[in-house]
Design a protein around this motif. Structure first.
Motif, PDB file in Angstrom:
ATOM      1  N   MET A  59       0.824  -1.202   0.000  1.00 48.88           N
ATOM      2  CA  MET A  59       0.000   0.000   0.000  1.00 48.88           C
ATOM      3  C   MET A  59       0.864   1.260   0.000  1.00 48.88           C
ATOM      4  O   MET A  59       0.571   2.207  -0.702  1.00 48.88           O
ATOM      5  CB  MET A  59      -0.929  -0.051   1.227  1.00 48.88           C
ATOM      6  N   GLU A  60       1.929   1.234   0.799  1.00 46.55           N
ATOM      7  CA  GLU A  60       2.807   2.396   0.890  1.00 46.55           C
ATOM      8  C   GLU A  60       3.469   2.702  -0.456  1.00 46.55           C
ATOM      9  O   GLU A  60       3.606   3.855  -0.844  1.00 46.55           O
ATOM     10  CB  GLU A  60       3.876   2.173   1.956  1.00 46.55           C
ATOM     11  N   SER A  61       3.853   1.643  -1.187  1.00 46.36           N
ATOM     12  CA  SER A  61       4.486   1.864  -2.488  1.00 46.36           C
ATOM     13  C   SER A  61       3.496   2.443  -3.501  1.00 46.36           C
ATOM     14  O   SER A  61       3.880   3.215  -4.374  1.00 46.36           O
ATOM     15  CB  SER A  61       5.108   0.575  -3.022  1.00 46.36           C
ATOM     16  N   ILE A  62       2.227   2.088  -3.377  1.00 49.76           N
ATOM     17  CA  ILE A  62       1.197   2.647  -4.257  1.00 49.76           C
ATOM     18  C   ILE A  62       1.029   4.139  -3.977  1.00 49.76           C
ATOM     19  O   ILE A  62       0.952   4.955  -4.901  1.00 49.76           O
ATOM     20  CB  ILE A  62      -0.150   1.895  -4.093  1.00 49.76           C
ATOM     21  N   ILE A  63       1.028   4.503  -2.710  1.00 51.57           N
ATOM     22  CA  ILE A  63       0.897   5.921  -2.332  1.00 51.57           C
ATOM     23  C   ILE A  63       2.111   6.710  -2.828  1.00 51.57           C
ATOM     24  O   ILE A  63       1.971   7.808  -3.364  1.00 51.57           O
ATOM     25  CB  ILE A  63       0.710   6.061  -0.803  1.00 51.57           C
ATOM     26  N   LYS A  64       3.307   6.130  -2.667  1.00 59.49           N
ATOM     27  CA  LYS A  64       4.526   6.796  -3.150  1.00 59.49           C
ATOM     28  C   LYS A  64       4.485   6.954  -4.668  1.00 59.49           C
ATOM     29  O   LYS A  64       4.847   7.989  -5.199  1.00 59.49           O
ATOM     30  CB  LYS A  64       5.767   6.014  -2.733  1.00 59.49           C
ATOM     31  N   SER A  65       4.021   5.919  -5.340  1.00 57.67           N
ATOM     32  CA  SER A  65       3.924   5.960  -6.792  1.00 57.67           C
ATOM     33  C   SER A  65       2.933   7.032  -7.250  1.00 57.67           C
ATOM     34  O   SER A  65       3.205   7.770  -8.201  1.00 57.67           O
ATOM     35  CB  SER A  65       3.506   4.585  -7.314  1.00 57.67           C
ATOM     36  N   GLN A  66       1.790   7.107  -6.585  1.00 61.10           N
ATOM     37  CA  GLN A  66       0.791   8.129  -6.930  1.00 61.10           C
ATOM     38  C   GLN A  66       1.339   9.529  -6.664  1.00 61.10           C
ATOM     39  O   GLN A  66       1.127  10.442  -7.464  1.00 61.10           O
ATOM     40  CB  GLN A  66      -0.498   7.902  -6.143  1.00 61.10           C
ATOM     41  N   SER A  67       2.027   9.683  -5.557  1.00 59.26           N
ATOM     42  CA  SER A  67       2.607  10.981  -5.219  1.00 59.26           C
ATOM     43  C   SER A  67       3.657  11.390  -6.244  1.00 59.26           C
ATOM     44  O   SER A  67       3.712  12.547  -6.671  1.00 59.26           O
ATOM     45  CB  SER A  67       3.225  10.918  -3.818  1.00 59.26           C
TER      46      SER A  67
ATOM     47  N   ASN B   7       3.362  15.154 -12.998  1.00 64.52           N
ATOM     48  CA  ASN B   7       2.339  15.819 -13.810  1.00 64.52           C
ATOM     49  C   ASN B   7       2.286  17.324 -13.530  1.00 64.52           C
ATOM     50  O   ASN B   7       2.109  18.121 -14.451  1.00 64.52           O
ATOM     51  CB  ASN B   7       0.970  15.178 -13.601  1.00 64.52           C
ATOM     52  N   LEU B   8       2.432  17.699 -12.277  1.00 64.77           N
ATOM     53  CA  LEU B   8       2.462  19.120 -11.932  1.00 64.77           C
ATOM     54  C   LEU B   8       3.614  19.820 -12.649  1.00 64.77           C
ATOM     55  O   LEU B   8       3.429  20.890 -13.247  1.00 64.77           O
ATOM     56  CB  LEU B   8       2.585  19.284 -10.414  1.00 64.77           C
ATOM     57  N   LEU B   9       4.781  19.219 -12.622  1.00 72.74           N
ATOM     58  CA  LEU B   9       5.935  19.797 -13.314  1.00 72.74           C
ATOM     59  C   LEU B   9       5.732  19.792 -14.839  1.00 72.74           C
ATOM     60  O   LEU B   9       6.032  20.780 -15.518  1.00 72.74           O
ATOM     61  CB  LEU B   9       7.208  19.036 -12.948  1.00 72.74           C
ATOM     62  N   LYS B  10       5.207  18.700 -15.352  1.00 68.59           N
ATOM     63  CA  LYS B  10       4.985  18.586 -16.802  1.00 68.59           C
ATOM     64  C   LYS B  10       4.055  19.680 -17.309  1.00 68.59           C
ATOM     65  O   LYS B  10       4.358  20.362 -18.300  1.00 68.59           O
ATOM     66  CB  LYS B  10       4.400  17.210 -17.129  1.00 68.59           C
ATOM     67  N   TYR B  11       2.930  19.866 -16.630  1.00 67.72           N
ATOM     68  CA  TYR B  11       1.983  20.873 -17.098  1.00 67.72           C
ATOM     69  C   TYR B  11       2.497  22.297 -16.853  1.00 67.72           C
ATOM     70  O   TYR B  11       2.243  23.192 -17.652  1.00 67.72           O
ATOM     71  CB  TYR B  11       0.596  20.642 -16.493  1.00 67.72           C
ATOM     72  N   THR B  12       3.256  22.479 -15.800  1.00 66.50           N
ATOM     73  CA  THR B  12       3.856  23.794 -15.556  1.00 66.50           C
ATOM     74  C   THR B  12       4.845  24.135 -16.663  1.00 66.50           C
ATOM     75  O   THR B  12       4.787  25.228 -17.241  1.00 66.50           O
ATOM     76  CB  THR B  12       4.563  23.819 -14.182  1.00 66.50           C
ATOM     77  N   PHE B  13       5.764  23.197 -16.979  1.00 64.86           N
ATOM     78  CA  PHE B  13       6.779  23.466 -17.989  1.00 64.86           C
ATOM     79  C   PHE B  13       6.262  23.282 -19.413  1.00 64.86           C
ATOM     80  O   PHE B  13       6.984  23.563 -20.375  1.00 64.86           O
ATOM     81  CB  PHE B  13       8.033  22.630 -17.727  1.00 64.86           C
ATOM     82  N   GLY B  14       5.037  22.839 -19.555  1.00 67.56           N
ATOM     83  CA  GLY B  14       4.388  22.828 -20.863  1.00 67.56           C
ATOM     84  C   GLY B  14       3.620  24.116 -21.088  1.00 67.56           C
ATOM     85  O   GLY B  14       3.803  24.802 -22.090  1.00 67.56           O
ATOM     86  N   ILE B  15       2.796  24.487 -20.128  1.00 72.52           N
ATOM     87  CA  ILE B  15       1.906  25.642 -20.296  1.00 72.52           C
ATOM     88  C   ILE B  15       2.637  26.981 -20.154  1.00 72.52           C
ATOM     89  O   ILE B  15       2.422  27.895 -20.959  1.00 72.52           O
ATOM     90  CB  ILE B  15       0.723  25.544 -19.313  1.00 72.52           C
ATOM     91  N   VAL B  16       3.500  27.110 -19.155  1.00 72.15           N
ATOM     92  CA  VAL B  16       4.160  28.404 -18.922  1.00 72.15           C
ATOM     93  C   VAL B  16       4.992  28.862 -20.134  1.00 72.15           C
ATOM     94  O   VAL B  16       4.880  30.020 -20.550  1.00 72.15           O
ATOM     95  CB  VAL B  16       4.981  28.395 -17.613  1.00 72.15           C
TER      96      VAL B  16
ATOM     97  N   ARG C  38      14.135  13.981 -15.658  1.00 68.32           N
ATOM     98  CA  ARG C  38      14.657  12.770 -15.022  1.00 68.32           C
ATOM     99  C   ARG C  38      13.537  11.928 -14.429  1.00 68.32           C
ATOM    100  O   ARG C  38      13.579  10.705 -14.491  1.00 68.32           O
ATOM    101  CB  ARG C  38      15.700  13.143 -13.977  1.00 68.32           C
ATOM    102  N   LEU C  39      12.532  12.584 -13.855  1.00 70.89           N
ATOM    103  CA  LEU C  39      11.379  11.858 -13.309  1.00 70.89           C
ATOM    104  C   LEU C  39      10.611  11.114 -14.402  1.00 70.89           C
ATOM    105  O   LEU C  39      10.016  10.072 -14.155  1.00 70.89           O
ATOM    106  CB  LEU C  39      10.426  12.809 -12.599  1.00 70.89           C
ATOM    107  N   SER C  40      10.619  11.671 -15.609  1.00 74.22           N
ATOM    108  CA  SER C  40       9.855  11.054 -16.690  1.00 74.22           C
ATOM    109  C   SER C  40      10.365   9.647 -17.015  1.00 74.22           C
ATOM    110  O   SER C  40       9.613   8.836 -17.541  1.00 74.22           O
ATOM    111  CB  SER C  40       9.897  11.937 -17.945  1.00 74.22           C
ATOM    112  N   LYS C  41      11.597   9.364 -16.673  1.00 72.00           N
ATOM    113  CA  LYS C  41      12.145   8.027 -16.906  1.00 72.00           C
ATOM    114  C   LYS C  41      11.634   7.017 -15.871  1.00 72.00           C
ATOM    115  O   LYS C  41      11.637   5.821 -16.117  1.00 72.00           O
ATOM    116  CB  LYS C  41      13.668   8.083 -16.880  1.00 72.00           C
ATOM    117  N   ILE C  42      11.205   7.537 -14.734  1.00 69.17           N
ATOM    118  CA  ILE C  42      10.704   6.681 -13.654  1.00 69.17           C
ATOM    119  C   ILE C  42       9.191   6.522 -13.741  1.00 69.17           C
ATOM    120  O   ILE C  42       8.665   5.434 -13.548  1.00 69.17           O
ATOM    121  CB  ILE C  42      11.089   7.275 -12.275  1.00 69.17           C
ATOM    122  N   VAL C  43       8.515   7.629 -14.032  1.00 70.75           N
ATOM    123  CA  VAL C  43       7.058   7.658 -14.066  1.00 70.75           C
ATOM    124  C   VAL C  43       6.618   7.497 -15.510  1.00 70.75           C
ATOM    125  O   VAL C  43       6.849   8.360 -16.330  1.00 70.75           O
ATOM    126  CB  VAL C  43       6.530   9.007 -13.502  1.00 70.75           C
TER     127      VAL C  43
END
Length: 127
Positions: free
Chosen positions: A1-9, A15-24, A121-126
């Motif tokens: 369960m903890e790994s699922i929460i970490k994965s979602q986080s 996604n927050l970074l992706k949309y920020t660096f896409g839209i801005v 770098r996160l995009s390679k993990i997520v």
């Protein structure tokens, strides 16, 4: 369960970074044609402006196109776009620092470059 929460986080952070660096960059790039948010020409290093074969206004429109394209790449291919945005922001910051103009903006751009690099770098993990 903890790994699922970490994965979602992790995914939410990415996604927050992706949309920020896409839209801005798209918004800032578009504004290079309208100057509604600011007069972008003021950020051009005067020495560099004198070397341009065209007006500062045309230069900023070219910059705007680059930013719009970079934002679109981030939204489509964040693993590539993040590196492009990080490099672009670093170049902008170094240009500002060379003229010792808008040092606060230069520091902010360097911090954003680190965040864009982190997103790439996160995009390679997520996936």
């Amino acid at each position: 369960m903890e790994s699922i929460i970490k994965s979602q986080s992790l995914r939410q952070t990415f996604n927050l970074l992706k949309y920020t660096f896409g839209i801005v960059p798209i918004v800032a790039g578009t504004d290079k044609f309208t100057n509604l948010l600011t007069n972008w020409e003021q950020y051009i290093n005067p020495t560099m402006a004198n070397l341009l074969p065209f007006s500062a206004s045309v230069f900023m429109m070219i910059v705007g196109i680059v930013e719009i394209v970079a934002g679109i790449i981030v939204l489509k291919k964040p693993e590539i776009g993040g590196y492009i945005v990080a490099a672009w922001l670093t170049v902008i910051a170094l240009t500002l620092l060379l003229g010792f103009n808008y040092v606060d903006v230069a520091v902010r751009d360097l911090v954003m470059a680190i965040a864009a690099l982190s997103m790439a770098r996160l995009s390679k993990i997520v996936k």
